[in-house]
Each structure stands twice: as structure tokens, then as C-alpha cells.
Design a protein around this motif. Sequence first.
Motif, PDB file in Angstrom:
ATOM      1  N   THR A 190      -5.232 -12.314  -4.072  1.00 44.48           N
ATOM      2  CA  THR A 190      -6.643 -12.676  -4.038  1.00 44.48           C
ATOM      3  C   THR A 190      -6.757 -14.117  -3.582  1.00 44.48           C
ATOM      4  N   TRP A 248     -13.505  -7.253  -9.720  1.00 44.19           N
ATOM      5  CA  TRP A 248     -12.378  -8.057  -9.199  1.00 44.19           C
ATOM      6  C   TRP A 248     -11.354  -8.322 -10.303  1.00 44.19           C
ATOM      7  N   LYS A 291       0.835  -1.204   0.000  1.00 41.56           N
ATOM      8  CA  LYS A 291       0.000   0.000   0.000  1.00 41.56           C
ATOM      9  C   LYS A 291       0.876   1.263   0.000  1.00 41.56           C
ATOM     10  N   SER A 300      -3.558   1.654  -4.718  1.00 43.63           N
ATOM     11  CA  SER A 300      -4.031   0.271  -4.785  1.00 43.63           C
ATOM     12  C   SER A 300      -4.775  -0.134  -3.511  1.00 43.63           C
ATOM     13  N   THR A 301      -5.523  -1.226  -3.627  1.00 45.70           N
ATOM     14  CA  THR A 301      -6.015  -1.956  -2.449  1.00 45.70           C
ATOM     15  C   THR A 301      -5.436  -3.361  -2.628  1.00 45.70           C
ATOM     16  N   PRO A 302      -4.304  -3.640  -1.992  1.00 43.61           N
ATOM     17  CA  PRO A 302      -3.484  -4.802  -2.328  1.00 43.61           C
ATOM     18  C   PRO A 302      -4.205  -6.148  -2.309  1.00 43.61           C
ATOM     19  N   PHE A 303      -5.209  -6.295  -1.463  1.00 49.02           N
ATOM     20  CA  PHE A 303      -5.915  -7.573  -1.329  1.00 49.02           C
ATOM     21  C   PHE A 303      -7.348  -7.380  -1.792  1.00 49.02           C
ATOM     22  N   VAL A 304      -7.777  -8.128  -2.790  1.00 49.96           N
ATOM     23  CA  VAL A 304      -9.147  -8.024  -3.279  1.00 49.96           C
ATOM     24  C   VAL A 304      -9.743  -9.427  -3.387  1.00 49.96           C
ATOM     25  N   LYS A 308      -4.145  -2.879  -9.601  1.00 54.14           N
ATOM     26  CA  LYS A 308      -4.762  -2.213  -8.454  1.00 54.14           C
ATOM     27  C   LYS A 308      -4.823  -3.135  -7.239  1.00 54.14           C
ATOM     28  N   SER A 309      -4.656  -4.427  -7.480  1.00 50.02           N
ATOM     29  CA  SER A 309      -4.643  -5.419  -6.394  1.00 50.02           C
ATOM     30  C   SER A 309      -3.634  -6.502  -6.739  1.00 50.02           C
ATOM     31  N   MET A 352      -9.446  -5.098 -11.186  1.00 45.47           N
ATOM     32  CA  MET A 352      -8.467  -4.654 -10.195  1.00 45.47           C
ATOM     33  C   MET A 352      -7.175  -5.464 -10.282  1.00 45.47           C
ATOM     34  N   ILE A 385      -8.004  -3.597   1.762  1.00 44.26           N
ATOM     35  CA  ILE A 385      -9.076  -4.226   0.971  1.00 44.26           C
ATOM     36  C   ILE A 385     -10.008  -3.102   0.521  1.00 44.26           C
TER      37      ILE A 385
END
Length: 517
Positions: A297, A285, A208, A214-218, A293-294, A288, A273
Motif C-alpha cells: 500500500t 483498506w 496474485k 488477493s488483490t496484492p496492491f490496495v 488480502k493485500s 484488506m 488492485i
Amino acid sequence: MRKVGLVVLNMALALTVLAGCTTKSATESAAPNSSGNPQQSPGSTAAGSTALAKNTFTALLETNASWPYNKDWPIWKYFEEKTGATWNVQLPSGNLQDTTTLNVASGSLPDLTFGYTPIANTYGIQGVFANILDYTDIMPNFKKWMDKYPTYVKASLASDGKMYVFPNEGYGKANGMSWLYRQDIFQKNNLKPPATFDEFYQELKQLKRIYPDSTPFVFRNGLNILSNMAPSFDTNGGYYLDKNSNKAKFGPIEPNYKKMVEYLHKFYVDGLIPADFLTVDTKRWQDMISTNKSFVTNDYIVRIDFFNTPMRKENPDSTLAFMPPASGFAGTKPLLLNTQSVDGGLMVSAKSKKIKEIMKMMDFFYSEEGKTMASWGKEGETFTVANGKKQFKPGLFSNATELANKYGLTTLGTYTWFDFDAYKSIISPSLQSAYDEADKYMDAYSPLPKNTQDELDTLSITGKAVTDAYSESISKFIVGQRSLDEWDQYVEELKKAGLQKTLDVYQAAFDRVQKTK
């Protein structure tokens, strides 16, 4: 089964369909196998014996837009050569379930119907479908198979202890789910797959900082992620049987489940997230992950090829890869939720005049020979064996979708016991490796038992009240609208909503299954 369909459909998006010319060639070259004795089980067919008894069965199957049903698929000829059976296939005019319901209502069921286990059990208990267990004396291969896979057998039993749908094993591995990460991004920033959730949290924070937009975890489908994370926290995403106490339990009230929620709360607060994670759909999803952006996952393993193929057109270094699960906390095992199952199969009409003949034919599916045919096709035509190892003939298939489109392999109704090595042999090496690695962490397959109608009535009212209360509170815990200091109060609220009543339902169902031999 719907998951399987989705899995392969996803792969089909990036693949070219080449049906037609190869099918004709294969059919022309198929050599009739004049083997078997009319008194033999089809599964015990031996080369060189007399011709098989011929039978034609009517069957309702489901077709797929990516590999529409084809009566000329070589798989049907292979069936006939080995069992003497031909299928007069009907397709649903619309939805398969609706067509099945209409057939039941009108009393016009075909000999065989493909369907999903809940439908099989609902109508089976009403006497619509034959109890397969009544015919195991003429199904020697199936009896051996049942001894080998008791968990899958029990998962197929209805609440009355009978079996109305043929169980399967093998192809469900395509449903495997795992943690996936952008390996190239991690390597670029000197990060390693985390061993614990503490490390996972710190690495997401670092990503991050490096990629602030970004939102690292999606993940998609909202709170479903908790079920996927639960095994590594030594808990469960729903109702389950505690093997130590033999008691039905509900994971979302357990202290370990709270620890898992605490992590998701931290992820949310720190922007690791999406703020709207509850409504992230498949398209968002995908976008991203594919637009950097992620970077982490949890989804179907087959998505590795789905993402890597298009992403590498713009950036050859892009690599979505398998990430080993992290331990939830000290003392827990890093595990993956086991989703390797296909919840459906063929059902036999109780009014069919050929039930015994059908059962003998189906017995072939549970033989080693039947497994090979359903998975690899026909030796010399679709595959060869070298040093004891099977392989598809070079150039015949370039991806898994062509198994269906060209030969009818892996289409609904054409397999029960599947050799997953056949599937693995035509996917990318990285995807093959991911499946192998995931197997090392896969939790035990633990299906819920089938409920009686009275139990279902209870779950539809009281169970829904419990689930609604759970969903509302867990969502609030994650986003901080409710303090995790109120966890005990939350547990009491679920109890007031009727949790014990639902646990009693599942306890009765688990006990019923355990008494089944």
C-alpha cells in the motif's frame, strides 16, 4: 493539520490513556524560573535575571477527543515560566471554523485563535488578524527562523504577501507517507522490494498467482494514489511550478503521467488492485491489509505500528514495513511525495490590545529553548541530557499519545518549531527506522501558493471543470473504458475546459510568491 490529528488519533486506537496522576506529580515538582527582564524578548530569557512581565492572553484552541484540553497540563506552566504569559483558553462550542466565523462576525475574537491557513488568510486580508511580519523587529528568534526555513515562510504567506498565521516546522514529519509492504509475505515467497515499476508489476503478478483471492496492491481515497506515485515518474499530481522554466504546469497532461496511468491500467486488468479501487474507504483498506488480502500500500508511515501491533496477536511474524519507492522508468529517481507539513497555527487578533506582548511571547517558540520545551518539556522533569543527547525520563511516556495526554506536549497551540527526534524516541524501533529511511527518498516540499479571492473564484468554476474532466478520463483510462491511445484527445479536452486559464491563475500566484523577499 487535520492529517496530523488523524495520524496521532490512529495511534491512539491501540494505546492506553494514563492522564491524571502524572500530571499532578509534574505540576507539583515544577520549579518556578524567576528569569528574564521585562524589556527582553521572552525568547532571549536568561537564567538568573529578574522576573518576567506577566501577561494573560485569551485564546481559542481546538480540543481533541483523544487528548481533551486540560488547563492543568504542565506545558502551560512551562510557558509561564519562560515567557511570563498565561493563557485563558476558550474551546469551540462545536466546529472550530464555525466558532471562529461567529467570533469574527460578532467582533469578539480572543487575542489568539488557532486555525488553518486558508481561514487565516481569508480573514487576515480583511483586516481581522494582525500581519505578523509587521512585528519582526521585536522577534529576533523568529527572524532567524525565517532565514532558516524560507519555504515554510512562503507557504504561510497570504496572497497579499502578509503573514496572518504563525508557520511551523518539524511536527509535520509525522504526516510522512511512503510505500509499505508485508515484509513477511515477500520474504516467505523470496521476493524483494522492487527497484522499478516493471519489477513491481511482475512481483504483484507473482503474489496474485500465489494468493489468487488477493488483490496484492490496495490504496484508499481513489485517484489520490496518482499524486503519491507521481514523483517517481518525474511528474506531479496537480499544478506545480517547473523550476527549470519557471512556468506553472499541470502534471496530469504530461507524457510521464501517462506512463504512470498505463501501469495502473495494467494493475487493474490483471486484478492486482481492487476492481472498485475508486471507492475503497479506510475501513475496507484496513481490512484488506490485516486479513492478508493485500500486501502493498501507500499511506502514512505511522500505520506501521497501527497494523503490526494487532496483527501480531494472531501471527507474530506479520510485519508491515517501509518499502523504498521504485523508479517509474529508467532515468527517474525513486521519490516519495512530501506531505511533511502542518497547514495551520496561531493567529493574532488585529484588535487585541496586547499585540506586541503576544508577538514577543511567540518569538520564544522560535528559539532553540522554545523548540526544546515544546518538544521535550522541561529538563529534569520530563527529559534528561546525556552526552549531548536528550531523552525522555524512563517510564514517563510509552507512546506518542501520552505526550499530549500527560503533559499537553504536541497539542494544538503548544508548538511551532518541533524537534521530531522527541516524537521518534517513543515510537517503535521499526517505525523510527521507517521515518529515517523515508527521509532518504522524500521529494522537495513544494506547497502551492495562496490565491487571491478573484483567483479562487476562477478556480472554483474553471478549475473545477478541469478537475472534473481529468478525474472522469483518468478513471476511464485505468479501467479500460477509454483507450490510452486517446491521451492527446484527453489533453485537448482539458484545454477546452479552461486549463490555460487555471494555469494563468497559478502562474500569477507563483510569480507573486517569488517576488516576496
